[in-house]
Design an enzyme around this catalytic site. Structure first.
Site, mmCIF file in Angstrom:
data_model
loop_
_atom_site.group_PDB
_atom_site.id
_atom_site.type_symbol
_atom_site.label_atom_id
_atom_site.label_comp_id
_atom_site.label_asym_id
_atom_site.label_seq_id
_atom_site.Cartn_x
_atom_site.Cartn_y
_atom_site.Cartn_z
ATOM 1 N N CYS A 116 -3.622 10.959 1.503
ATOM 2 C CA CYS A 116 -2.927 9.691 1.231
ATOM 3 C C CYS A 116 -1.543 9.935 0.652
ATOM 4 C CB CYS A 116 -3.744 8.868 0.245
ATOM 5 S SG CYS A 116 -5.447 8.700 0.742
ATOM 6 N N LYS A 155 0.835 -1.213 0.000
ATOM 7 C CA LYS A 155 0.000 0.000 0.000
ATOM 8 C C LYS A 155 0.869 1.261 0.000
ATOM 9 C CE LYS A 155 -3.135 2.966 0.465
ATOM 10 N NZ LYS A 155 -4.269 3.220 -0.379
HETATM 11 N N1 SAJ Z 1 -2.464 15.086 -9.108
HETATM 12 C C1 SAJ Z 1 -1.750 15.911 -9.959
HETATM 13 N N2 SAJ Z 1 -1.542 15.490 -11.242
HETATM 14 C C2 SAJ Z 1 -2.013 14.294 -11.708
HETATM 15 C C3 SAJ Z 1 -2.723 13.455 -10.825
HETATM 16 C C4 SAJ Z 1 -2.925 13.869 -9.530
HETATM 17 O O1 SAJ Z 1 -1.297 16.994 -9.579
HETATM 18 O O2 SAJ Z 1 -1.765 13.988 -12.883
HETATM 19 C C5 SAJ Z 1 -2.643 15.499 -7.699
HETATM 20 C C6 SAJ Z 1 -4.100 15.668 -7.308
HETATM 21 O O3 SAJ Z 1 -4.592 16.919 -7.689
HETATM 22 C C7 SAJ Z 1 -4.016 15.494 -5.808
HETATM 23 C C8 SAJ Z 1 -2.897 14.476 -5.634
HETATM 24 O O4 SAJ Z 1 -2.173 14.476 -6.851
HETATM 25 O O5 SAJ Z 1 -3.634 16.690 -5.167
HETATM 26 C C9 SAJ Z 1 -3.362 13.076 -5.311
HETATM 27 O O6 SAJ Z 1 -4.465 12.735 -6.132
HETATM 28 P P1 SAJ Z 1 -4.626 11.326 -6.831
HETATM 29 O O7 SAJ Z 1 -5.820 11.396 -7.686
HETATM 30 O O8 SAJ Z 1 -3.355 10.920 -7.453
HETATM 31 O O9 SAJ Z 1 -4.795 10.310 -5.609
HETATM 32 P P2 SAJ Z 1 -5.799 10.202 -4.338
HETATM 33 O O10 SAJ Z 1 -5.095 10.821 -3.175
HETATM 34 O O11 SAJ Z 1 -7.168 10.627 -4.630
HETATM 35 O O12 SAJ Z 1 -5.859 8.622 -4.185
HETATM 36 C C10 SAJ Z 1 -4.666 7.867 -4.042
HETATM 37 C C11 SAJ Z 1 -4.771 6.651 -4.996
HETATM 38 N N3 SAJ Z 1 -3.483 5.983 -5.046
HETATM 39 C C12 SAJ Z 1 -2.861 5.735 -6.205
HETATM 40 O O13 SAJ Z 1 -3.288 6.112 -7.267
HETATM 41 C C13 SAJ Z 1 -1.584 4.961 -6.127
HETATM 42 C C14 SAJ Z 1 -5.895 5.728 -4.526
HETATM 43 O O14 SAJ Z 1 -5.951 4.567 -5.332
HETATM 44 C C15 SAJ Z 1 -5.657 5.333 -3.065
HETATM 45 O O15 SAJ Z 1 -6.689 4.475 -2.586
HETATM 46 C C16 SAJ Z 1 -5.653 6.603 -2.252
HETATM 47 O O16 SAJ Z 1 -4.557 7.419 -2.686
HETATM 48 C C17 SAJ Z 1 -5.493 6.234 -0.785
HETATM 49 O O17 SAJ Z 1 -6.493 6.304 -0.055
HETATM 50 O O18 SAJ Z 1 -4.399 5.815 -0.380
#
Ligand code: SAJ
Length: 415
Positions: free
Chosen positions: A268, A214
């Site tokens: 996360c 994880k």
């Molecule tokens: N973000 C960017 N650019 C991107 C993608 C995301 O700047 O191209 C930013 C988002 O705006 C945000 C951050 O990254 O601030 C995180 O967002 P995210 O969509 O990447 O992830 P979370 O936090 O919503 O969910 C993550 C997921 N983990 C992975 O993709 C490895 C999800 O599957 C997990 O269940 C979750 O963390 C968790 O609860 O751990």
């Protein structure tokens, strides 16, 4: 069909626990949802939801109406307990396990031989074993896997949640799950539980590997985000459009660069890599650096806005978006909130457009000059337009609404 579990308890009814409780209840299991917040418990028992997540409200209403889901403030006996409580960082960036400890201590009195306890909260390696020790301390009349292995009275497993906010109700069913039992029997029983609703696969490993899987998943994403964010700084300095650059590079069959942004938020990705860094501080160089790069991005954006503000007498700064990512109302660890808070220190006028909330969070609410406002009005009044979140509604903004403004678009969305 007979159910492998007639009654399951979900402890912690937040972003992860409530959807899990609802899915189980919708499959005919009697679910006891436990949360220490009495208002939340009362709301759920009235079929109301405190979390904005597509389809969740309808699903909660339905399982509360059929009587399959009941929320309570104190644990009741059940055949299995899913623990879905938060594991935030404390001020020293160490995981705060107090919610897990409280959950363990509170459910221990109702444990019965044969019960399964599954931890889903993202946790440092070793936490599930620690939880099992806390349970054992409270119940010396029962045996646990660390004491009795396959013969233990209580089965204990770690099974991390992996769902993405905004798509939880689908991902909960479709994503594969990692099952890390403290004994083989624990894993087998946990598989029986997840198979009640899971269409994805159950992948079995040991408990510590499951915990690390994880953390590795989220650290992997954090590193990739840091790469994109670092590229954006380099491109800014070199006068290259980073969005054009990424679009072109991603035409390579083995390149898939993520989108830069104002920083990395949420509870996360901005948190979990620290669990690895703290477990192996001398080895986790890249993982630590990625956190630092991503944590440095909000400051960079603030400085760019301040620089732009020097061209105006008393500029109106319009900030588009406050949530940590697109199309959610979740403000936890949001870089946009941090940026607005820092900009407000200079005392100017800041209009915040966040269609997913109806009042500013406490930390911004009392700041002079900061106001939650409508999109059209804020676009009109803006001297400087700062795009902080790529909400779908902002895609509709026509070029004529921003071409005359000074634009700082951290998400590369305005045309
Ligand atoms: N973000 C960017 N650019 C991107 C993608 C995301 O700047 O191209 C930013 C988002 O705006 C945000 C951050 O990254 O601030 C995180 O967002 P995210 O969509 O990447 O992830 P979370 O936090 O919503 O969910 C993550 C997921 N983990 C992975 O993709 C490895 C999800 O599957 C997990 O269940 C979750 O963390 C968790 O609860 O751990």
């Amino acid at each position: 069909m007979t159910m492998p579990f007639e009654r399951i308890s979900v402890v912690g009814l937040g972003y992860i626990g409530l959807p899990a409780a609802v899915i189980l209840a919708s499959r005919g299991v009697d679910v006891i949802g436990v949360d220490s917040n009495p208002q939340m418990v009362a709301a759920i028992n009235n079929g109301k939801v405190h979390i904005k997540e597509p389809m969740l409200d309808i699903a909660v209403h339905s399982v509360v109406t059929t009587g399959r889901l009941k929320a309570v403030t104190h644990p009741k006996p059940a055949q299995a307990f899913l623990i879905t409580v938060p594991t935030p960082l404390n001020t020293d960036r160490i995981a705060d396990l107090s919610y897990i400890r409280t959950a363990a201590v509170s459910l221990a009195p109702v444990l019965e031989a044969g019960n399964l306890v599954v931890l889903e909260s993202t946790s440092p390696v070793g936490t599930t074993e620690q939880m099992s020790r806390w349970l054992a301390e409270a119940r010396s009349d029962l045996t646990f896997p660390q004491q009795a292995g396959e013969n233990a009275d209580i089965l204990v497993a770690y099974c991390p949640e992996r769902v993405m906010a905004g798509n939880v109700m689908h991902e909960l069913i479709e994503n594969d799950r990692i099952i890390g039992g403290m004994s083989l029997k624990s894993s087998e029983r946990a598989i029986e539980l997840y198979k009640i609703f899971l269409e994805g696969e159950c992948l079995v490993t040991d408990v510590r590997t499951a915990e690390m899987v994880k953390l590795a998943e989220n650290a992997f994403r954090d590193l990739n985000l840091a790469f994109a964010n670092e590229l954006s700084l380099i491109c800014d300095q070199m006068g290259i459009n980073v969005w054009e650059l990424i679009r072109l590079a991603n035409h390579h069959p083995r390149v898939d660069i993520l989108k830069p942004g104002p920083g990395v938020g949420g509870h996360c990705i901005a948190v979990d890599p620290w669990f690895i860094v703290n477990s192996a501080p001398e080895l986790a160089h890249l993982i630590r650096k990625a956190r630092e790069v991503n944590d440095g991005k909000p400051d960079y954006v603030v400085n760019r806005v301040k620089e732009a503000a020097t061209q105006f007498d008393q500029p109106v700064i319009t900030c588009l978006g406050l949530s940590f990512k697109a199309d959610v109302d979740d403000l936890r660890e949001s870089p946009a909130v941090e940026i607005v808070r820092e900009l407000a220190r200079d005392g100017g006028k800041i209009l915040v457009v966040e269609p997913h909330i109806d009042k500013l969070p406490l930390e911004l609410n009392n700041l002079a000059g900061v106001e939650l406002a409508g999109l059209n009005e804020s676009l009109e009044k803006a001297d400087i337009l700062v795009v902080l979140v790529d909400h779908k509604v902002f895609e509709e903004i026509p070029p004529e609404a921003h071409v005359t403004k000074t634009v700082i678009d951290t998400r590369g969305m305005l045309r």
